[in-house]
Design an enzyme around this catalytic site. Structure first.
Site, PDB file in Angstrom:
ATOM      1  N   LYS A 268       2.969  16.932  66.935  1.00 43.80           N
ATOM      2  CA  LYS A 268       3.818  18.035  67.387  1.00 43.80           C
ATOM      3  C   LYS A 268       4.225  17.763  68.835  1.00 43.80           C
ATOM      4  O   LYS A 268       3.364  17.575  69.706  1.00 43.80           O
ATOM      5  CB  LYS A 268       3.032  19.341  67.267  1.00 43.80           C
ATOM      6  CG  LYS A 268       3.878  20.578  67.129  1.00 43.80           C
ATOM      7  CD  LYS A 268       2.992  21.752  66.753  1.00 43.80           C
ATOM      8  CE  LYS A 268       3.744  23.056  66.703  1.00 43.80           C
ATOM      9  NZ  LYS A 268       2.839  24.194  66.550  1.00 43.80           N
TER      10      LYS A 268
HETATM   11  O1  G3P Z   1       2.619  27.440  66.548  1.00 43.41           O
HETATM   12  C1  G3P Z   1       3.741  27.977  67.171  1.00 43.41           C
HETATM   13  C2  G3P Z   1       4.010  29.438  66.902  1.00 43.41           C
HETATM   14  O2  G3P Z   1       3.893  29.723  65.544  1.00 43.41           O
HETATM   15  C3  G3P Z   1       3.352  30.399  67.817  1.00 43.41           C
HETATM   16  O3  G3P Z   1       3.450  31.726  67.402  1.00 43.41           O
HETATM   17  O4  G3P Z   1       2.804  34.108  67.589  1.00 43.41           O
HETATM   18  O5  G3P Z   1       2.228  32.522  69.449  1.00 43.41           O
HETATM   19  O6  G3P Z   1       4.572  33.234  69.065  1.00 43.41           O
HETATM   20  P1  G3P Z   1       3.258  32.965  68.438  1.00 43.41           P
END
Ligand code: G3P
Length: 218
Positions: free
Chosen positions: A88
């Site tokens: 990633k």
């Molecule tokens: O892994 C990246 C993403 O899904 C993060 O989500 O909830 O931290 O905005 P969030």
């Protein structure tokens, strides 16, 4: 549409895996830190443990370097952990260069922190396997995250890009349903929204009536 779980929590990954619907896992440094994982050896061991649960699905492991040479070095080390590791890489200039390098060396990548269609075009041009637009974080700043997913799906279709649209930062079941309608290739979300998809009050009422009536046949 593939279902990935967005967590580094082994119990949650195991639970989603046992449900039989899990196609992969995404992690990020915040999710890894939340599990209390510290130090390179423990980080590698944790990714290995995730890959042991989800043997046949892609597992995204994020680099924390930001310059080309270090991203490449770190990504190559991560890719050696297991055959299903996807490196990633953040959407930055050196990240795009590294995605191209990894594509040329047959190392799959997931381009993360994508917030615009322009960024998604660059990720696809560089050869990313997945592009991760963050729906919830766009919604948080009063911008329609789902519209971005729709734009990227359309652009990739018009131009025949092979990069898969991995809708990330999903907060609730409607995000998942709308992504399915739009044609996102993958959704990644915590366990809760996945389990929320199961729920309907009429299912609960209907089941208790069926079980009650079944007793009359004993
Ligand atoms: O892994 C990246 C993403 O899904 C993060 O989500 O909830 O931290 O905005 P969030």
């Amino acid at each position: 549409m593939k279902f990935f779980i967005d967590t580094a929590n082994l119990k949650e990954i195991q639970e989603a895996h046992e449900l039989g619907i899990l196609d992969g896992v995404t992690t990020n440094p915040s999710l890894m830190a939340k599990e209390g994982i510290k130090g390179k050896a423990n980080i590698i061991a944790h990714y290995k443990a995730i890959c042991d649960i989800v043997k046949h699905g892609d597992v995204s492991a994020e680099v924390i370097s930001t310059d080309f040479a270090s991203i490449v070095k770190e990504g190559e080390e991560l890719a050696k952990i297991a055959p299903n590791i996807v490196v990633k890489v953040p959407m930055i200039k050196d990240g795009v260069k590294a995605i191209k390098y990894f594509a040329d060396h047959k190392i799959p990548t997931n381009c993360t922190l994508v917030f615009s269609a322009g960024q998604a075009i660059l990720a696809a041009k560089a050869g990313a396997k997945y592009v991760s637009p963050f729906i919830g974080r766009l919604d948080d700043v009063s911008t329609n995250g789902l519209s971005l997913i729709e734009d990227i799906v359309n652009i990739y279709e018009v131009h025949g890009f092979q990069t898969e649209v991995l809708a990330a930062s999903i907060r609730h079941p409607m995000h998942i349903i709308e992504c399915a309608k739009i044609g996102a290739d993958v959704v990644t979300c915590p366990l809760t929204p996945i389990l929320q998809l199961l729920k309907h009050p009429l299912t609960d009422v209907g089941l208790s009536k069926f079980l009650e009536d079944a007793k009359k046949m004993e």
